[in-house]
Design a protein around this motif. Sequence first.
Motif, PDB file in Angstrom:
ATOM      1  N   LYS A  92       3.799   2.288 -23.049  1.00 21.32           N
ATOM      2  CA  LYS A  92       4.245   3.370 -22.165  1.00 21.32           C
ATOM      3  C   LYS A  92       3.067   4.009 -21.437  1.00 21.32           C
ATOM      4  O   LYS A  92       3.110   4.218 -20.215  1.00 21.32           O
ATOM      5  N   LEU A  93       2.013   4.324 -22.188  1.00 21.45           N
ATOM      6  CA  LEU A  93       0.865   5.006 -21.602  1.00 21.45           C
ATOM      7  C   LEU A  93       0.202   4.171 -20.512  1.00 21.45           C
ATOM      8  O   LEU A  93      -0.195   4.688 -19.470  1.00 21.45           O
ATOM      9  N   THR A  94       0.095   2.871 -20.751  1.00 18.49           N
ATOM     10  CA  THR A  94      -0.532   2.000 -19.756  1.00 18.49           C
ATOM     11  C   THR A  94       0.334   1.872 -18.516  1.00 18.49           C
ATOM     12  O   THR A  94      -0.159   1.961 -17.381  1.00 18.49           O
ATOM     13  N   ALA A  95       1.640   1.674 -18.700  1.00 17.40           N
ATOM     14  CA  ALA A  95       2.548   1.571 -17.559  1.00 17.40           C
ATOM     15  C   ALA A  95       2.583   2.875 -16.767  1.00 17.40           C
ATOM     16  O   ALA A  95       2.554   2.876 -15.531  1.00 17.40           O
ATOM     17  N   LEU A  96       2.610   4.004 -17.472  1.00 19.07           N
ATOM     18  CA  LEU A  96       2.616   5.304 -16.804  1.00 19.07           C
ATOM     19  C   LEU A  96       1.334   5.531 -16.014  1.00 19.07           C
ATOM     20  O   LEU A  96       1.353   6.089 -14.910  1.00 19.07           O
ATOM     21  N   SER A  97       0.211   5.092 -16.564  1.00 17.74           N
ATOM     22  CA  SER A  97      -1.058   5.227 -15.866  1.00 17.74           C
ATOM     23  C   SER A  97      -1.059   4.437 -14.564  1.00 17.74           C
ATOM     24  O   SER A  97      -1.555   4.912 -13.527  1.00 17.74           O
ATOM     25  N   MET A  98      -0.487   3.230 -14.594  1.00 23.13           N
ATOM     26  CA  MET A  98      -0.415   2.403 -13.384  1.00 23.13           C
ATOM     27  C   MET A  98       0.448   3.063 -12.315  1.00 23.13           C
ATOM     28  O   MET A  98       0.060   3.140 -11.143  1.00 23.13           O
ATOM     29  N   PHE A  99       1.620   3.544 -12.713  1.00 22.91           N
ATOM     30  CA  PHE A  99       2.504   4.191 -11.746  1.00 22.91           C
ATOM     31  C   PHE A  99       1.925   5.518 -11.248  1.00 22.91           C
ATOM     32  O   PHE A  99       2.066   5.862 -10.067  1.00 22.91           O
ATOM     33  N   GLU A 100       1.261   6.261 -12.120  1.00 24.07           N
ATOM     34  CA  GLU A 100       0.658   7.512 -11.697  1.00 24.07           C
ATOM     35  C   GLU A 100      -0.453   7.261 -10.684  1.00 24.07           C
ATOM     36  O   GLU A 100      -0.619   8.026  -9.723  1.00 24.07           O
ATOM     37  N   THR A 101      -1.204   6.182 -10.874  1.00 28.35           N
ATOM     38  CA  THR A 101      -2.252   5.811  -9.925  1.00 28.35           C
ATOM     39  C   THR A 101      -1.665   5.596  -8.532  1.00 28.35           C
ATOM     40  O   THR A 101      -2.217   6.070  -7.529  1.00 28.35           O
ATOM     41  N   ILE A 102      -0.541   4.881  -8.471  1.00 26.58           N
ATOM     42  CA  ILE A 102       0.117   4.643  -7.186  1.00 26.58           C
ATOM     43  C   ILE A 102       0.677   5.947  -6.627  1.00 26.58           C
ATOM     44  O   ILE A 102       0.551   6.235  -5.428  1.00 26.58           O
ATOM     45  N   ALA A 103       1.292   6.746  -7.481  1.00 27.42           N
ATOM     46  CA  ALA A 103       1.910   7.996  -7.038  1.00 27.42           C
ATOM     47  C   ALA A 103       0.878   8.962  -6.464  1.00 27.42           C
ATOM     48  O   ALA A 103       1.124   9.621  -5.448  1.00 27.42           O
ATOM     49  N   ALA A 107       1.046  10.241  -2.702  1.00 23.42           N
ATOM     50  CA  ALA A 107       1.158  11.680  -2.449  1.00 23.42           C
ATOM     51  C   ALA A 107       0.055  12.155  -1.510  1.00 23.42           C
ATOM     52  O   ALA A 107       0.293  12.964  -0.609  1.00 23.42           O
ATOM     53  N   LYS A 108      -1.148  11.643  -1.700  1.00 24.80           N
ATOM     54  CA  LYS A 108      -2.259  12.039  -0.832  1.00 24.80           C
ATOM     55  C   LYS A 108      -2.030  11.557   0.593  1.00 24.80           C
ATOM     56  O   LYS A 108      -2.225  12.318   1.555  1.00 24.80           O
ATOM     57  N   ILE A 109      -1.597  10.308   0.743  1.00 25.52           N
ATOM     58  CA  ILE A 109      -1.395   9.726   2.074  1.00 25.52           C
ATOM     59  C   ILE A 109      -0.299  10.460   2.835  1.00 25.52           C
ATOM     60  O   ILE A 109      -0.416  10.719   4.039  1.00 25.52           O
ATOM     61  N   SER A 112       2.149  14.885   0.113  1.00 26.22           N
ATOM     62  CA  SER A 112       3.271  15.261  -0.746  1.00 26.22           C
ATOM     63  C   SER A 112       2.743  15.617  -2.137  1.00 26.22           C
ATOM     64  O   SER A 112       1.551  15.855  -2.313  1.00 26.22           O
ATOM     65  N   THR A 113       3.638  15.670  -3.108  1.00 19.02           N
ATOM     66  CA  THR A 113       3.273  15.961  -4.494  1.00 19.02           C
ATOM     67  C   THR A 113       3.833  14.879  -5.409  1.00 19.02           C
ATOM     68  O   THR A 113       4.721  14.114  -5.016  1.00 19.02           O
ATOM     69  N   LEU A 114       3.323  14.839  -6.634  1.00 19.88           N
ATOM     70  CA  LEU A 114       3.830  13.849  -7.590  1.00 19.88           C
ATOM     71  C   LEU A 114       5.322  14.038  -7.846  1.00 19.88           C
ATOM     72  O   LEU A 114       6.055  13.079  -8.074  1.00 19.88           O
ATOM     73  N   GLU A 115       5.774  15.278  -7.819  1.00 19.23           N
ATOM     74  CA  GLU A 115       7.189  15.561  -8.089  1.00 19.23           C
ATOM     75  C   GLU A 115       8.085  15.069  -6.960  1.00 19.23           C
ATOM     76  O   GLU A 115       9.239  14.690  -7.193  1.00 19.23           O
ATOM     77  N   LYS A 116       7.558  15.043  -5.741  1.00 21.55           N
ATOM     78  CA  LYS A 116       8.381  14.702  -4.588  1.00 21.55           C
ATOM     79  C   LYS A 116       8.186  13.272  -4.091  1.00 21.55           C
ATOM     80  O   LYS A 116       9.041  12.749  -3.379  1.00 21.55           O
ATOM     81  N   VAL A 117       7.061  12.664  -4.428  1.00 21.85           N
ATOM     82  CA  VAL A 117       6.747  11.357  -3.851  1.00 21.85           C
ATOM     83  C   VAL A 117       7.760  10.307  -4.294  1.00 21.85           C
ATOM     84  O   VAL A 117       8.215  10.291  -5.440  1.00 21.85           O
ATOM     85  N   ALA A 169      -3.495  -1.949   3.023  1.00 18.58           N
ATOM     86  CA  ALA A 169      -2.526  -0.889   3.260  1.00 18.58           C
ATOM     87  C   ALA A 169      -3.106   0.441   2.768  1.00 18.58           C
ATOM     88  O   ALA A 169      -3.923   0.460   1.845  1.00 18.58           O
ATOM     89  N   PRO A 170      -2.711   1.556   3.383  1.00 19.00           N
ATOM     90  CA  PRO A 170      -3.303   2.851   3.018  1.00 19.00           C
ATOM     91  C   PRO A 170      -3.278   3.155   1.516  1.00 19.00           C
ATOM     92  O   PRO A 170      -4.284   3.618   0.962  1.00 19.00           O
ATOM     93  N   ALA A 171      -2.158   2.911   0.862  1.00 19.95           N
ATOM     94  CA  ALA A 171      -2.085   3.194  -0.575  1.00 19.95           C
ATOM     95  C   ALA A 171      -3.021   2.279  -1.355  1.00 19.95           C
ATOM     96  O   ALA A 171      -3.693   2.708  -2.302  1.00 19.95           O
ATOM     97  N   THR A 172      -3.066   1.015  -0.968  1.00 21.56           N
ATOM     98  CA  THR A 172      -3.947   0.061  -1.650  1.00 21.56           C
ATOM     99  C   THR A 172      -5.401   0.491  -1.529  1.00 21.56           C
ATOM    100  O   THR A 172      -6.147   0.505  -2.522  1.00 21.56           O
ATOM    101  N   LEU A 173      -5.807   0.848  -0.333  1.00 25.28           N
ATOM    102  CA  LEU A 173      -7.203   1.243  -0.119  1.00 25.28           C
ATOM    103  C   LEU A 173      -7.542   2.522  -0.869  1.00 25.28           C
ATOM    104  O   LEU A 173      -8.638   2.661  -1.421  1.00 25.28           O
ATOM    105  N   GLU A 174      -6.593   3.455  -0.917  1.00 23.98           N
ATOM    106  CA  GLU A 174      -6.805   4.691  -1.669  1.00 23.98           C
ATOM    107  C   GLU A 174      -7.008   4.390  -3.153  1.00 23.98           C
ATOM    108  O   GLU A 174      -7.894   4.967  -3.807  1.00 23.98           O
TER     109      GLU A 174
END
Length: 240
Positions: A92-103, A107-109, A112-117, A169-174
């Motif tokens: 769970k922790l590893t999967a959550l870390s991966m998704f949080e990294t993308i989120a 959100a920055k691009i 937005s926020t983590l809650e809304k993205v 892509a912007p998210a990838t580069l970020e």
Amino acid sequence: MRTLFIDCGISGIAGDMTLAAFTEIGADLSVISDKLHSVVNEDFSLSVEKVVKKGLSSSHLIIDTEEEKHSHRHYTDIKQAIEQSDLEEEEKLTALSMFETIAIAEAKIHNSTLEKVHFHEVGGVDSMIDIIGAAIAYHQLDIDKVVSTPVAAGNGYIHMAHGLYPVPAPATLEILKDIPLHHTEVQGELTTPTGAAIIRTLTTEYGTIPGMKVNKIGYGAGTKDFENHPNVVRFVLGES
């Protein structure tokens, strides 16, 4: 020390390539599939097929699902699904870390926020399977350390949910900020946001293949074909 070397300096890395490569070095896809069904609330089946990329035998991941391509999900919904699943805590922790990294990148691009993205390209069943499946496979193989080459990201332009965007892509580069990139003349996307998030989450250090006793070698195939090189990511598992 059980070490994984990820060679993504020629064709980059994507989530499906990652999971396919993991199966070639010993990850059990049937176990991964069973665990994924406790997270993904959609009918799907997983399999791999052998393909040859520029003369190189490799594995291609096949995800069979009725869900519409590029379905959208909010980060908070995926996070909740993982937290309430039957996965082991470390998975769970590893999967959550991966998704949080993308989120965080999304959100920055989009200001937005983590809650809304919400995710476009990575919000569907296929991307959830790629990312969470990679997290399960990583822990299944009891890996202690991950070394990766500098990442080939690609060049040119790509059509995305919001229109035409440059590659990476912007998210990838970020996500790839502070990670060494490998120059390539290839026109097209080589590393996806999912692949970038997997690299950022798992990799301990970047460079050439470390001193190690090689036990298993696996090749995960991408869907594209290139003129001058095989579209694969190489996984080398051994003891250092």
